[in-house]
Design a protein around this motif. Sequence first.
Motif, PDB file in Angstrom:
ATOM      1  N   LEU A  76      -7.135  -1.989   3.402  1.00 50.81           N
ATOM      2  CA  LEU A  76      -7.515  -0.695   3.981  1.00 50.81           C
ATOM      3  C   LEU A  76      -8.423  -0.936   5.180  1.00 50.81           C
ATOM      4  O   LEU A  76      -9.636  -1.079   5.025  1.00 50.81           O
ATOM      5  CB  LEU A  76      -8.224   0.164   2.925  1.00 50.81           C
ATOM      6  CG  LEU A  76      -8.555   1.600   3.330  1.00 50.81           C
ATOM      7  CD1 LEU A  76      -7.311   2.378   3.723  1.00 50.81           C
ATOM      8  CD2 LEU A  76      -9.270   2.313   2.179  1.00 50.81           C
ATOM      9  N   HIS A  77      -7.798  -1.051   6.334  1.00 48.97           N
ATOM     10  CA  HIS A  77      -8.582  -1.226   7.558  1.00 48.97           C
ATOM     11  C   HIS A  77      -8.578   0.094   8.320  1.00 48.97           C
ATOM     12  O   HIS A  77      -7.595   0.834   8.286  1.00 48.97           O
ATOM     13  CB  HIS A  77      -7.957  -2.310   8.442  1.00 48.97           C
ATOM     14  CG  HIS A  77      -7.976  -3.689   7.826  1.00 48.97           C
ATOM     15  ND1 HIS A  77      -6.861  -4.285   7.296  1.00 48.97           N
ATOM     16  CD2 HIS A  77      -8.981  -4.572   7.656  1.00 48.97           C
ATOM     17  CE1 HIS A  77      -7.169  -5.487   6.839  1.00 48.97           C
ATOM     18  NE2 HIS A  77      -8.448  -5.692   7.039  1.00 48.97           N
ATOM     19  N   THR A  78      -9.697   0.394   8.985  1.00 47.51           N
ATOM     20  CA  THR A  78      -9.767   1.614   9.789  1.00 47.51           C
ATOM     21  C   THR A  78     -10.248   1.239  11.202  1.00 47.51           C
ATOM     22  O   THR A  78     -11.390   0.805  11.328  1.00 47.51           O
ATOM     23  CB  THR A  78     -10.775   2.624   9.186  1.00 47.51           C
ATOM     24  OG1 THR A  78     -10.513   2.719   7.791  1.00 47.51           O
ATOM     25  CG2 THR A  78     -10.628   3.979   9.832  1.00 47.51           C
ATOM     26  N   PRO A  79      -9.459   1.346  12.236  1.00 49.25           N
ATOM     27  CA  PRO A  79      -8.062   1.787  12.190  1.00 49.25           C
ATOM     28  C   PRO A  79      -7.188   0.695  11.605  1.00 49.25           C
ATOM     29  O   PRO A  79      -7.545  -0.488  11.679  1.00 49.25           O
ATOM     30  CB  PRO A  79      -7.740   2.007  13.668  1.00 49.25           C
ATOM     31  CG  PRO A  79      -8.621   1.029  14.396  1.00 49.25           C
ATOM     32  CD  PRO A  79      -9.893   0.954  13.606  1.00 49.25           C
ATOM     33  N   GLU A  80      -6.062   1.099  11.035  1.00 48.42           N
ATOM     34  CA  GLU A  80      -5.159   0.083  10.476  1.00 48.42           C
ATOM     35  C   GLU A  80      -4.360  -0.540  11.606  1.00 48.42           C
ATOM     36  O   GLU A  80      -3.773   0.160  12.424  1.00 48.42           O
ATOM     37  CB  GLU A  80      -4.213   0.729   9.448  1.00 48.42           C
ATOM     38  CG  GLU A  80      -3.445  -0.281   8.619  1.00 48.42           C
ATOM     39  CD  GLU A  80      -4.353  -1.303   7.933  1.00 48.42           C
ATOM     40  OE1 GLU A  80      -4.441  -2.426   8.461  1.00 48.42           O
ATOM     41  OE2 GLU A  80      -4.973  -0.993   6.898  1.00 48.42           O
ATOM     42  N   THR A  81      -4.378  -1.872  11.668  1.00 52.87           N
ATOM     43  CA  THR A  81      -3.595  -2.559  12.703  1.00 52.87           C
ATOM     44  C   THR A  81      -2.669  -3.587  12.063  1.00 52.87           C
ATOM     45  O   THR A  81      -1.925  -4.261  12.768  1.00 52.87           O
ATOM     46  CB  THR A  81      -4.521  -3.311  13.691  1.00 52.87           C
ATOM     47  OG1 THR A  81      -5.243  -4.306  12.956  1.00 52.87           O
ATOM     48  CG2 THR A  81      -5.478  -2.391  14.396  1.00 52.87           C
ATOM     49  N   HIS A  82      -2.759  -3.745  10.754  1.00 49.32           N
ATOM     50  CA  HIS A  82      -1.991  -4.799  10.089  1.00 49.32           C
ATOM     51  C   HIS A  82      -0.580  -4.307   9.769  1.00 49.32           C
ATOM     52  O   HIS A  82      -0.379  -3.161   9.365  1.00 49.32           O
ATOM     53  CB  HIS A  82      -2.731  -5.286   8.840  1.00 49.32           C
ATOM     54  CG  HIS A  82      -3.995  -6.043   9.174  1.00 49.32           C
ATOM     55  ND1 HIS A  82      -5.121  -5.420   9.671  1.00 49.32           N
ATOM     56  CD2 HIS A  82      -4.291  -7.361   9.121  1.00 49.32           C
ATOM     57  CE1 HIS A  82      -6.055  -6.340   9.889  1.00 49.32           C
ATOM     58  NE2 HIS A  82      -5.580  -7.530   9.569  1.00 49.32           N
ATOM     59  N   ILE A  83       0.356  -5.204   9.931  1.00 47.30           N
ATOM     60  CA  ILE A  83       1.772  -4.827   9.934  1.00 47.30           C
ATOM     61  C   ILE A  83       2.247  -4.235   8.602  1.00 47.30           C
ATOM     62  O   ILE A  83       2.980  -3.236   8.607  1.00 47.30           O
ATOM     63  CB  ILE A  83       2.658  -6.049  10.348  1.00 47.30           C
ATOM     64  CG1 ILE A  83       4.137  -5.709  10.388  1.00 47.30           C
ATOM     65  CG2 ILE A  83       2.462  -7.235   9.442  1.00 47.30           C
ATOM     66  CD1 ILE A  83       4.598  -5.152  11.667  1.00 47.30           C
TER      67      ILE A  83
END
Length: 323
Positions: free
Chosen positions: A180-187
């Motif tokens: 859960l990254h913010t912003p999400e950049t992971h594929i």
Amino acid sequence: MRVLVTGGSGYVGSHAVRELVRGGHDVVIYDNLSTGHRFLSDGYPLIEGDIADGDRLREALQGMDAVMHFAASAYVGESVANPRKYFHNNVESALKMMDAVLETPVRRMIFSSTCATYGTPRQLPITEDSPKDPINPYGATKLFFERVLAAYSASAGLQFVALRYFNAAGAIADGSIGELHTPETHIIPLMMKAALGSAPPLSVFGGDLETPDGSCIRDYIHVSDLGAAHVKALEYLANGGPSISMNLGTGRGVSIRELISTFERLTGRTVPHSYAPPRAGDPPVLYADASLAERVLGWKATRDLETILASAWKWQQKIESQM
Ligand SMILES: NC(=O)c1ccc[n+]([C@@H]2O[C@H](COP(=O)([O-])OP(=O)(O)OC[C@H]3O[C@@H](n4cnc5c(N)ncnc54)[C@H](O)[C@@H]3O)[C@@H](O)[C@H]2O)c1
């Protein structure tokens, strides 16, 4: 052992915390919650603090046997656009953290390094001896910090293991925590959000690269396999193992097209996607030779791509249903 886990409220750190506790270790999380999430630390002691805050950190280090250092800024693209942030957090603040560590008796450290330290590889798979020539500021900061650790290892009796992860992916099997990254950049989360309709169609960066199917190739490693490697690395240091840097990957390169088709086959969903130009600072092919970690730590990735995608999908559906 008692382990201070910087960045333990983030994606990889929170999974490592669970593996450490499962392995019988005591943990205290130290995190400024800048990109992490409090709920990922639920049930574990959390000290809210910045790694640059020497006083707070020295206090947190009391009675610790080791530090696991996950805390960092960790977006390749952002590091290209805003390198100052990366040099400040991953180098300047990390140096302040090391000052605090060296003022205590703690001499064992496990560091989250990255395959981005290699840049564009000249040979595949990537071994630890491959040239290190980062092509983005993120990779440069991680390589620099490895060199800091090597210097302090030689001069101050520090023992370290730098673990160069390839692409962390997946979620814990019970679905309680995940990426859960913010912003999400992971594929993988972006692909799943596109399939669920909660994000725009997936932008695949690069469709006619010099790879067999034209898309980028990466080595996806399950985050719980990464966590298990950290436990092994801790035991290695406790047994007096010398400082070392090593790759953590599966050794298998997976293209973005294969990633999408495997996900579609597993779930019966369709991933709306389109192709965009390659991103600056993004090598076309990266996959690990992970045999050193197997020889030195007795560690090997145990979860395959299907397991990674199934666990990530379980997590993604859960988190979306709560939003
Ligand atoms: N995710 C990957 O695929 C991957 C691959 C290679 C290496 N890594 C490395 O693994 C580590 C964890 O990555 P992640 O994907 O879990 O990222 P994340 O952003 O989820 O976790 C980083 C954590 O560190 C904390 N943090 C950041 N700066 C801090 C500071 N100055 N003081 C205290 N806490 C701070 C954040 O709040 C967050 O909880 C990073 O060091 C990253 O460079 C990740």
